[in-house]
Write a protein that holds these residues in place. Structure first.
Motif, PDB file in Angstrom:
ATOM      1  N   ILE A   1      52.172 -35.354  36.264  1.00 12.11           N
ATOM      2  CA  ILE A   1      53.536 -34.843  36.441  1.00 12.11           C
ATOM      3  C   ILE A   1      53.568 -33.379  36.019  1.00 12.11           C
ATOM      4  O   ILE A   1      53.091 -33.025  34.941  1.00 12.11           O
ATOM      5  CB  ILE A   1      54.538 -35.650  35.598  1.00 12.11           C
ATOM      6  CG1 ILE A   1      54.528 -37.125  36.019  1.00 12.11           C
ATOM      7  CG2 ILE A   1      55.950 -35.071  35.713  1.00 12.11           C
ATOM      8  CD1 ILE A   1      55.246 -38.030  35.055  1.00 12.11           C
TER       9      ILE A   1
ATOM     10  N   ALA B   1      60.856 -36.310  33.002  1.00 14.07           N
ATOM     11  CA  ALA B   1      59.416 -36.216  32.737  1.00 14.07           C
ATOM     12  C   ALA B   1      59.023 -37.122  31.580  1.00 14.07           C
ATOM     13  O   ALA B   1      58.011 -37.847  31.652  1.00 14.07           O
ATOM     14  CB  ALA B   1      59.036 -34.769  32.436  1.00 14.07           C
TER      15      ALA B   1
ATOM     16  N   ALA C   1      53.578 -34.914  30.482  1.00 15.77           N
ATOM     17  CA  ALA C   1      53.683 -34.035  31.648  1.00 15.77           C
ATOM     18  C   ALA C   1      53.217 -32.624  31.301  1.00 15.77           C
ATOM     19  O   ALA C   1      53.151 -32.232  30.136  1.00 15.77           O
ATOM     20  CB  ALA C   1      55.128 -34.015  32.146  1.00 15.77           C
TER      21      ALA C   1
ATOM     22  N   THR D   1      56.592 -40.602  31.977  1.00 15.77           N
ATOM     23  CA  THR D   1      55.330 -40.806  31.267  1.00 15.77           C
ATOM     24  C   THR D   1      55.419 -42.013  30.340  1.00 15.77           C
ATOM     25  O   THR D   1      54.415 -42.714  30.146  1.00 15.77           O
ATOM     26  CB  THR D   1      54.930 -39.549  30.475  1.00 15.77           C
ATOM     27  OG1 THR D   1      55.951 -39.213  29.535  1.00 15.77           O
ATOM     28  CG2 THR D   1      54.698 -38.378  31.408  1.00 15.77           C
TER      29      THR D   1
END
Length: 850
Positions: free
Chosen positions: A36, A25, A164, A29
């Motif tokens: 997400i 995650a 996320a 990003t």
């Protein structure tokens, strides 16, 4: 970090908020991905998975380049995040065999870029670790950047640093698939529509895979860890227990998480001779043990958190601590620790656990997009040690199509989720193999070691004939593949003056018969079983255009022509090297190697094919014999009416013809640098094909030839081997394969390849020979210039026809020129070597083209 209670849509859903899920995650990003969601059945950040019951010890050095690289990346990232304590790591030797092993550790560390690895004398070990009984050890290996990750700190940092959204206490109950694509992730709080899903569930990998119809071969295994009561020998002014998890929701007893949050204040240690490791926890010592029988957990029985326990922690089994239950260890964990760390004798334990983590059949992670479900990605069988690195690789792969670390592209052949053979999903198979990997985790595993269980799974039609000739079979992708044949032992005396003795580690599991098969093939004729290689049929009106799209070479070939090519990803690095045969106007046969090639290469071709093109991966439907050597044409002409003369059947052409009664597709190609053919036939004709050639070649002294001879012969010719010399970490220009690229055509990866060419190649493949030694160099050993490491051994072997030891490596372009002097370090010895022009054998190709 989200505080929302529910979600109905996300572009990417990551299942699992442990070390890997959080890393993926974060890195997604960082690369600009949006929308997400990360979901986990446990509370955040202490989910009840293996990430937070693990002691966090990180030893970075591995014989695997990618394991070492991902570990070092993880340590650097988490150190910068304030979640890594860099105290160094010391691996101990209690035997001469282990000291030899530690010398290998130094060499691997130098090859793969770890800073300042060194061997220590016993007194130097105890300067770092004063509680060690110096009389019990012969020395140690010290890696100063090893250390320990604080799991709670690291997970919290990931969640705060990532854009996320994270959802704890959210159980995934299903993964919905339609038309071979991910549609949604179903949870106990609702359905989340998504375009991509990442399985980062480790201990629950098998269960979550089943939701998507996958049999992921990942085995949960219990592992023991204890923390002692306070030791008088340790100062009391240590990090206090009891406040690291304040305000956090902790499944069950907080003692485990609290203990793991305490950083060590001296190097972490390993006693691999007894399958043990250790570190300080404030005023106590943490003691970890692989020194017990493999305690496999049924992957279907991995449960959930309860009031009594974390889901991935089972009750401590005292008998595995006090008794010697490991099949290869004479001492119990208790006895071995008492001898090594006398201060721990008779101490009570304030924390005990049988923590659960996972193993795959080959001990490596499971990374990448699955073949059967588009948009379903995996990041599994990964420890804290490598978690940030693999999270970065997976994120890059998902976003850019190129698996890479900041240092550059990485080779994914050994970690790809598609590498597993069809039988690997059988629960008995993968749990047994996972148990064996657990058993071996701290063992010294010999080169070319072979398992004893689950053998004979896949055999070629020639198998019984091979056994009758004394085949010594190795397992590759489940196939039984002859390495050499006892039938040829009688030739050893004939060639003994040409076969240098290989002693020590370089000679383990080798036979001089491999050498005589090499030399005999150069002089006569041999048959090699290539059934593990796979054919992929590509057919349809647009088949030629499609192959041009995925192949780097010019695919505008006539029926009957054969062309060698590479297949590249978007970054221009090598997914596969292929042989493409045009059989008819709209019919092509693509051949690729054995092992994991069908799953990785075949699925890539399938998923890129348009609806107008049919792709059939024939992993087992054809058998193949390589017929090679100066007498191969004479033999082949005896058993066929087809014209196999050089004029009638030129090099890199093909014919559909008969060998005796057997219909074959014959390719005039050779992987050993001799005149020869590959003969592809339907599997049911295999025994007859072997018998026909064998009987017709008796007066030519036809012999069977195994994989050992193939390897040494291909090294003499400089023929590349995917997953060894070439892979997704290099492009074909760097790999010395410009003839497999035609930049006048358009293909996947061309733009990146052109850019690489215009920028200039900063490294290139190089062929070395040792100046004054016949020893075989082993992979992963450093290549140096003026004391600086400039490369490492990719492949090494002995060239029996040229009477020289051969090394293939990648070097900075400045040094990759013929005549450059370098050194290779292997097994503690330094060898002088010289860069040579390639190929070393028959550079004019007079033997192949005649």
């Amino acid at each position: 970090m989200s505080t929302e209670d529910s979600l109905t849509q996300a572009e990417t859903v990551i299942i699992g908020a442990g070390a890997v899920g959080c890393s993926v995650a974060y890195h997604l990003t960082e690369l600009g991905a949006e929308d997400i969601a990360v979901v986990d059945q446990g509370p955040l950040p202490i989910t009840g998975g293996s990430s937070t019951h693990a002691p966090g010890i990180m030893f970075q050095t591995s014989p695997s380049k990618i394991q070492t690289k991902t570990a070092h990346y993880t340590s650097r990232l988490l150190k910068d995040a304030g979640a890594y304590t860099e105290v160094g790591g010391i691996e101990l030797a209690r035997s001469e065999e282990r000291m030899d092993f530690l010398r290998r550790r130094v060499e691997w560390a130098e090859s793969y870029g770890l800073p300042k690895p060194q061997l220590l004398e016993p007194e130097e070990v105890t300067e770092h670790l004063p509680l060690i009984n110096e009389d019990e050890i012969l020395g140690g290996y010290y890696s100063p950047t090893d250390g320990r990750v604080d799991s709670t700190e690291a997970l919290t940092w990931y969640m705060q640093a990532s854009d996320a959204d994270f959802f704890g206490n959210t159980e995934v109950t299903d993964i919905e698939i339609s038309g071979g694509e991910v549609q949604s992730v179903v949870t106990d709080k609702g359905r989340i529509e998504c375009e991509r899903c990442v399985l980062a569930t480790n201990n629950w990998a098998y269960q979550t895979g089943q939701m998507a119809g996958l049999d992921l071969p990942i085995t949960p295994v219990e592992h023991q860890y204890v923390v002692t009561e306070a030791l008088e020998e340790l100062p009391r002014d240590r990090t206090p227990r009891g406040d690291a998890t304040a305000g956090l929701d902790i499944p069950s007893d907080k003692a485990i998480t609290e203990s793991m949050s305490q950083p060590p204040d001296r190097p972490v240690g390993r006693d691999q001779d007894n399958s043990l490791y250790f570190r300080t926890h404030g005023d106590g010592y943490g003691l970890g043990s692989y020194n017990h029988e493999s305690l496999v957990v049924d992957p279907d029985e991995m449960g959930k958190n309860s009031d009594e326990s974390q889901a991935s922690v089972h009750s401590f089994t005292e008998e595995h601590w006090t008794k010697a239950t490991h099949p290869n260890r004479d001492k119990s964990p208790e006895q071995a620790f008492s001898e090594l760390l006398p201060a721990t004798v008779d101490k009570e334990f304030r924390v005990t656990e049988n923590g659960i983590f996972v193993y795959t059949p080959d001990g490596m992670p499971v990374i990448g997009e699955t073949a059967s479900v588009e948009g379903l990605w995996t990041g599994l069988a990964i420890w804290w040690t490598h978690s940030s690195g693999y999270g970065r690789i997976l994120a890059e792969w998902m976003e850019t199509g190129v698996p890479r670390l900041p240092s550059g592209p990485v080779d994914t052949s050994g970690i790809h989720v598609r590498r597993f053979e069809p039988h690997a999903g059988g629960k008995d198979y993968f749990t047994d193999r996972g148990a064996k990997r657990y058993e071996q985790v701290y063992s010294i595993v010999e080169p070319r070691w072979q398992p004893e269980e689950h053998r004979g799974l896949r055999v070629s039609p020639f198998y019984q004939q091979q056994l009758d000739l004394g085949a010594e079979c190795y397992q590759s992708g489940g196939w039984e593949t002859p390495q050499w044949y006892e039938y040829n032992e009688e030739l050893v005396s004939k060639y003994e003056d040409q076969i240098p003795e290989q002693v020590g580690w370089q000679g383990v599991n080798r036979s001089p018969i491999e050498a005589v098969e090499h030399l005999h093939t150069r002089e006569n004729v041999s048959m090699f079983d290539m059934t593990t290689f796979s054919s992929i049929m590509v057919e349809g009106e647009n088949a030629g255009e499609f192959l041009q799209h995925i192949c780097s070479n010019d695919m505008d070939i006539e029926p009957g022509q054969v062309r060698y090519t590479t297949m590249l990803n978007k970054g221009g690095t090598i997914i596969a090297d292929l042989t493409v045969v045009r059989l008819g106007e709209n019919e092509y046969m693509v051949t690729t190697g054995g092992g994991n090639s069908p799953g990785i290469h075949g699925s890539w071709i399938e998923e890129h094919a348009p609806d107008t093109v049919s792709v059939t991966v024939e992993e087992s439907s054809k058998c193949t014999l390589g017929l090679w050597g100066p007498d191969s044409r004479l033999l082949l002409q005896r058993v066929t009416d087809a014209d196999v003369s050089n004029e009638g059947f030129p090099y890199f052409s093909s014919k559909q013809m008969y060998v005796g009664d057997v219909p074959v597709i014959a390719l005039r190609v050779s992987y050993v640098g001799e005149l020869g053919w590959e003969l592809w036939a339907p599997s049911e004709y295999g025994q007859k094909l072997w018998t026909t050639l064998w009987e017709a070649g008796q007066d030519l002294d036809i012999r069977p030839m195994g994989g050992g001879a193939l390897e040494s012969m291909r090294l003499e010719k400089g023929f590349r081997l995917w997953g060894t010399d070439i892979g997704t970490d290099v492009n074909p220009l760097v790999a010395g394969l410009p003839f497999a690229v035609d930049l006048e055509t358009d293909f996947i990866g061309k733009e990146a390849l052109v850019e690489s060419k215009e920028d200039g190649l900063d490294k290139q493949i190089a062929c070395l020979t040792l100046d004054d030694s016949t020893d075989i160099m082993l992979s992963g050993r450093p290549v140096k210039k003026d004391g600086d490491t400039i490369g490492h051994v990719q492949a090494g072997g002995y060239g029996y026809s040229i009477d020289e030891s051969i090394v293939y490596t990648y070097l900075p372009s400045t040094y990759a020129k013929a005549g450059t002097s370098v050194t290779v370090t292997c097994e503690g010895e330094r060898y002088d070597a010289t860069v040579r022009d390639e190929p070393l054998f028959d550079p004019e190709r007079n033997k192949i083209i005649r």
